[in-house]
Enzyme design. Structure first.
Site, short mmCIF file in Angstrom:
data_model
loop_
_atom_site.label_atom_id
_atom_site.label_comp_id
_atom_site.label_asym_id
_atom_site.label_seq_id
_atom_site.Cartn_x
_atom_site.Cartn_y
_atom_site.Cartn_z
N GLU A 86 0.87 -1.19 0.12
CA GLU A 86 -0.01 0.01 -0.09
C GLU A 86 0.86 1.25 0.03
O GLU A 86 0.34 2.29 0.08
CB GLU A 86 -0.95 -0.21 1.27
CG GLU A 86 -2.14 -0.97 1.05
CD GLU A 86 -2.39 -1.35 2.41
OE1 GLU A 86 -3.81 -2.09 2.63
OE2 GLU A 86 -1.73 -1.21 3.50
N SER A 212 2.33 -10.35 3.83
CA SER A 212 2.18 -9.73 4.99
C SER A 212 2.95 -10.61 6.24
O SER A 212 3.79 -11.41 5.79
CB SER A 212 0.80 -9.61 5.59
OG SER A 212 0.14 -10.92 5.66
N ASN A 235 -5.76 -20.31 -1.94
CA ASN A 235 -5.66 -20.48 -3.25
C ASN A 235 -4.55 -21.22 -3.71
O ASN A 235 -3.59 -21.12 -2.68
CB ASN A 235 -5.79 -19.43 -4.15
CG ASN A 235 -4.73 -18.47 -3.77
OD1 ASN A 235 -4.63 -17.72 -2.76
ND2 ASN A 235 -3.58 -18.38 -4.40
N1 HPA Z 1 0.14 -15.23 -3.28
C1 HPA Z 1 0.16 -14.01 -2.40
N2 HPA Z 1 -0.27 -13.63 -1.41
C2 HPA Z 1 -1.47 -14.18 -1.16
C3 HPA Z 1 -1.89 -15.41 -2.35
C4 HPA Z 1 -1.05 -15.83 -3.13
O1 HPA Z 1 -1.26 -16.65 -4.01
N3 HPA Z 1 -3.21 -15.82 -1.55
C5 HPA Z 1 -3.53 -15.10 -0.70
N4 HPA Z 1 -2.53 -14.15 -0.38
#
Ligand code: HPA
Length: 270
Positions: A86, A212, A235
């Site tokens: 950010e 983070s 994911n």
């Molecule tokens: N990459 C980076 N940060 C993230 C991801 C990712 O695939 N998924 C959730 N935060």
């Protein structure tokens, strides 16, 4: 830039610290539901705390600090965090941990959303962080002036305390949730990783990737706090499913599981 002296003076004036909080919890993207679990809350918005940087308007990042009893433990809950992507000054990323430490918290629980890299880490999985790889290109301790009260060269071996990690894994076992464990790599973002970058991260030894947590863990260790980190895998990293909306939805869909596991962790912290 964040102004710690202004922030802590104002928070003390408005009653923060009165419950003698022991544990600070920083909620990652999608983890906001936990805030509602705080009993008898004292709450303020980040924009009302002098010295707190203005939160960026990333959708879904509602930024509030709450103090109260969280599952029997006097706690501070930070809903919303500052991200390097950010554009904040690296030192500004220290402000929440500085405040938590100054108000008496000895333990910091960091939560986040992460992309799974290791083959078994699938969306919905929980991961206790055992160690990190800082690829953000920044460090909140770097700067001409030293962070007040912080060790200038903190050791990072054992930063994520084994005892807390075991408690996290136990908390999963008690609630019927498997909490896996592994290494979290932090990148700057805000773009998600390419498949080639994910392959690089895998070869470097990373099990999951996010944007983070690492700055806060570094500051907490420099201030002598105990640190525990928990990722929700939202994911598979480098896949076509990466989006901020998807991350928030995954958090929302998994909220009852996150509450259950953290509640069991906190029971072990009493
Ligand atoms: N990459 C980076 N940060 C993230 C991801 C990712 O695939 N998924 C959730 N935060």
């Amino acid at each position: 830039m964040a102004d710690f002296d202004a922030a802590i003076a104002d928070l003390r004036d408005t009653g923060f610290g009165g419950d003698h909080p022991r544990v600070a919890l920083i909620l990652g993207s999608g983890w906001g539901a936990i805030e509602r679990e705080v009993h008898d809350p004292l709450t303020t918005r980040y924009e009302n705390i002098p010295g707190f940087p203005e939160p960026a308007g990333t959708a879904g990042h509602e930024c509030r600090l709450t103090e109260g009893l969280l599952w029997g433990v006097p706690a501070l809950v930070f809903r919303g965090r500052y991200h390097a992507y950010e554009g904040h000054h690296p030192r500004s990323l220290a402000i929440q941990v500085q405040v938590a430490h100054a108000l008496g918290c000895g333990t910091l629980v960091l939560t986040n959303a992460a992309g799974g890299i290791r083959d078994d880490l699938q969306p919905g999985d929980l991961l206790a962080i055992t160690d990190h790889i800082n690829l953000m290109g920044i460090n909140p301790l770097a700067g001409f002036t030293r962070l007040p009260g912080a060790k200038p060269f903190p050791a990072m071996g054992g930063a994520y305390e084994t005892d807390l990690r075991d408690k996290l894994i136990d908390a999963g076992a008690q609630t019927g949730e498997q909490v896996k464990h592994g290494i979290y790599a932090a990148v700057l973002g805000p773009s998600f990783e390419t498949p080639a970058e994910v392959e690089m991260l895998r070869r470097l030894g990373a099990d999951a990737v996010g944007m983070s947590t690492v700055p806060e863990a570094i500051v907490a260790r420099a201030l002598g706090m105990r640190v525990c980190g928990l990722s929700l895998v939202t994911n598979r990293a480098g896949g076509g499913q990466d989006s901020h909306e998807h991350t928030l939805k995954a958090g929302h869909d998994n909220a009852p599981r996150l509450v259950k596991v953290l509640q069991a962790l906190f029971a072990g912290l009493v």
